[in-house]
Design a protein around this motif. Structure first.
Motif, PDB file in Angstrom:
ATOM      1  N   THR A 151       0.800  -1.231   0.000  1.00 43.65           N
ATOM      2  CA  THR A 151       0.000   0.000   0.000  1.00 43.65           C
ATOM      3  C   THR A 151       0.829   1.276   0.000  1.00 43.65           C
ATOM      4  N   GLY A 176      -4.915  -1.963  -6.068  1.00 45.28           N
ATOM      5  CA  GLY A 176      -4.809  -0.927  -5.050  1.00 45.28           C
ATOM      6  C   GLY A 176      -4.084   0.313  -5.529  1.00 45.28           C
ATOM      7  N   LYS A 183      -9.090  -2.504  -0.345  1.00 50.16           N
ATOM      8  CA  LYS A 183      -8.950  -1.147   0.187  1.00 50.16           C
ATOM      9  C   LYS A 183      -7.826  -1.061   1.207  1.00 50.16           C
ATOM     10  N   GLY A 186      -4.290  -3.776  -0.679  1.00 53.57           N
ATOM     11  CA  GLY A 186      -3.801  -3.786  -2.052  1.00 53.57           C
ATOM     12  C   GLY A 186      -4.153  -5.102  -2.698  1.00 53.57           C
TER      13      GLY A 186
END
Length: 352
Positions: A151, A176, A183, A186
């Motif tokens: 992320t 992602g 959310k 990723g």
């Protein structure tokens, strides 16, 4: 309901008698079959190195190598492992591998992850075999490293078992970033296992999906435990998709079901098991929820769906040799259960 298909890779002695030069052709053919049928959402392999129910010299192909290969020969179906053992690979390295496969597959990777259990395999590969608490702690720490790397593009983490200092994950996974994904993670995270005090609590904290006991009674019990952990952590229980694995033994009538069970026994004998061990495997196969005629299997899965089991990952022992069971399942079971309103490989996004 969504459906995944295990591709035989040898771990369950399901490539016995096939020359190694033909293994990839068999596996790739089944992967392409699933890719061409939109009723299959995903294909799966196991992350193991030695065969079960006992170690042998029969083939077992490595999971993440297969992930990359399947990514290259399919274009729609999602790609998962049930489940990767955290301690078999450094988590920062594994996060990088998964990100690369996500890019090769154009955003189709599912990360199945667990603490690991196959002691013979651990010891043979020099991993030791830590107590369960340590294996689960490694799982928790590794998942945190995954999340950071996927992320944010890097991870810094000082844990009891893993330490990373600015480990880079460039490029990040497509999921992602440039295509939709989980959310929070990723790459969608499947945390597998039914350990009630720790594993299901880790799942409640991090998982997009869980995978545990698929029997009606066991599924209900594990679901209740998971809900309790979600309530404690303030997590919406409904955000987590609950899945289970099913050994499918299907026939048009009881006689055909019995013939498939007899084939399974002969297969284990060909693999070198004693008659007693082969009988044990048949007994276990015969007692599963997804054994019977199409009508019987539909009835069982509909009952499980009412309990919240919305993703079934199926295994056909004979798949490398005979696809008639898969065809029967595709023709008569899937049409009765597949959720057409949430169809396609990004179906999970509507549940975020």
């Amino acid at each position: 309901m969504k459906f995944g298909l295990f591709v035989p890779q040898g771990w369950r002695m399901d490539l016995v008698g096939i020359d190694p030069s033909q293994h990839w052709g068999v596996m790739a053919g089944l992967a392409r079959r699933a890719d061409a049928n939109e009723d299959w959402t995903s294909i799966w392999v196991y992350d193991h190195f030695h065969t079960v129910p006992e170690p042998s010299e029969e083939a077992t192909h490595e999971a993440w190598t297969l992930m990359a290969a399947f990514a290259a020969v399919t274009g729609r179906v999602r790609l998962g492992q049930m489940c990767t053992c955290m301690s078999y690979r450094d988590p920062a390295y594994l996060a990088k591998v998964a990100a690369t496969v996500d890019i090769v597959s154009e955003g189709r990777v599912e990360m199945g992850i667990g603490a690991g259990w196959y002691e013979h395999e651990w010891l043979a590969y020099g991993y030791g075999f830590p107590r369960a608490g340590e294996r689960i702690k490694r799982l928790e720490e590794g998942v945190e490293i995954f999340r950071q790397m996927w992320t944010t593009g890097s991870a810094t983490f000082e844990g009891e078992h893993y330490q990373v200092d600015g480990a880079l994950c460039r490029p990040q996974p497509l999921q992602g970033t440039s295509v939709p994904g989980s959310k929070d993670n990723g790459i969608p995270m499947w945390i597998a296992g039914g350990g009630e005090k720790k594993t299901l609590r880790i799942a409640a904290q991090y998982a997009d999906y869980t995978n545990f006991d698929g029997s009606p009674e066991g599924f209900a019990h594990k679901s209740e435990i998971l809900k309790g952990h979600c309530d404690d952590l303030g997590r919406d229980f409904g955000q987590i998709v609950r899945s289970a694995n099913y050994n499918v033994v299907i026939g048009r009538d009881d006689r055909e079901v019995q013939q498939r069970l007899e084939w399974i026994r002969e297969q284990y004998l060909r693999a070198g098991l004693t008659p007693e061990k082969a009988d044990d495997q048949v007994k276990a196969a015969a007692s599963g929820p997804a054994v019977g005629t199409p009508e019987q299997i539909i009835e069982t899965l509909k009952r499980l769906e009412k309990q919240g089991m919305t993703y079934a990952i199926t295994y056909f022992a004979e798949a490398a040799y005979d696809t008639s069971g898969i065809a029967l399942f595709e023709n008569e079971v899937l049409p009765e259960l597949v959720d057409k309103q949430e169809h396609g490989h990004l179906w999970h996004l509507g549940r975020r």
